[in-house]
Design an enzyme around this catalytic site. Sequence first.
Site, mmCIF file in Angstrom:
data_model
loop_
_atom_site.group_PDB
_atom_site.id
_atom_site.type_symbol
_atom_site.label_atom_id
_atom_site.label_comp_id
_atom_site.label_asym_id
_atom_site.label_seq_id
_atom_site.Cartn_x
_atom_site.Cartn_y
_atom_site.Cartn_z
ATOM 1 N N TYR A 125 0.824 -1.206 0.000
ATOM 2 C CA TYR A 125 0.000 0.000 0.000
ATOM 3 C C TYR A 125 0.863 1.264 0.000
ATOM 4 O O TYR A 125 0.623 2.204 -0.767
ATOM 5 C CB TYR A 125 -0.910 -0.034 1.225
ATOM 6 N N LYS A 141 0.941 4.073 -2.949
ATOM 7 C CA LYS A 141 0.541 5.451 -2.677
ATOM 8 C C LYS A 141 1.660 6.444 -2.998
ATOM 9 O O LYS A 141 1.392 7.551 -3.465
ATOM 10 C CB LYS A 141 0.088 5.593 -1.224
#
Length: 254
Positions: free
Chosen positions: A154, A158
């Site tokens: 993640y 991002k």
Amino acid sequence: MAGVQDRVALVTGGAQGIGAGIAARLAADGAKVAVLDLNQAAAQATVDQITGIGGTAIALGADVSDGEQVQAAVDQVAAELGGLHILVNNAGVLRDNLLFKMSEDDWTTVMNVHLRGAFLCSKAAQKHMVDAKYGRIISMSSTSATGNRGQANYSTAKMGLQGLTKTLAIELGPFGITANAIAPGFIETAMTKATAERIGITIEQMREANAKNNPVRRGGVPADIANAAAFFAGEESGYVTGQVLYVDGGSELV
């Protein structure tokens, strides 16, 4: 009237949480909104809320990591709503785990939805924006982009979205298109509830811990991110591009 009045917006991952909040805000401000989600029935629920108070919206079902589905969805938006001026790359999933437990599928799924999805949607949308000589691309990053335990996939995705945002700003700026990112901190959604459960606490405990560790002394809600998205989406924000706005209550200051 400036802002987003009569513009056409596509919000991915718009069935719940931050995406639903952004879709509702853009519609309330006068945009015609396409709500896209893997689950079209869930997207329709968001649309029903918008149309129930007089807004204009349609629901679409598509996998943002599938190029053909993305192209079909963008074409449908342009045909039914009369163009495409605003894209919000919000679709996301969690597959959290420590590195030694993280599977290849955990890694690939998160990369496909967050990064490949934003790439495919931006690529399909930019043609309509270039033709119109006007566009706003807004992507959801995260404070986790700088690193977070149990989120190697993640966090990487991002931070990748921040690089994508800055590159799109450079390439598309001459065509009247801006590209910006929003990096939320703690925002109370179904996704953050799942994160709380993963680390063995309740969402209430997570909210309280966040409130103690930021200057504004509260947790975030989807409307906080929707406000930022509305700013980036507005016609008046045409001189703002390539930026990453951290919306986290000032957590990075303490």
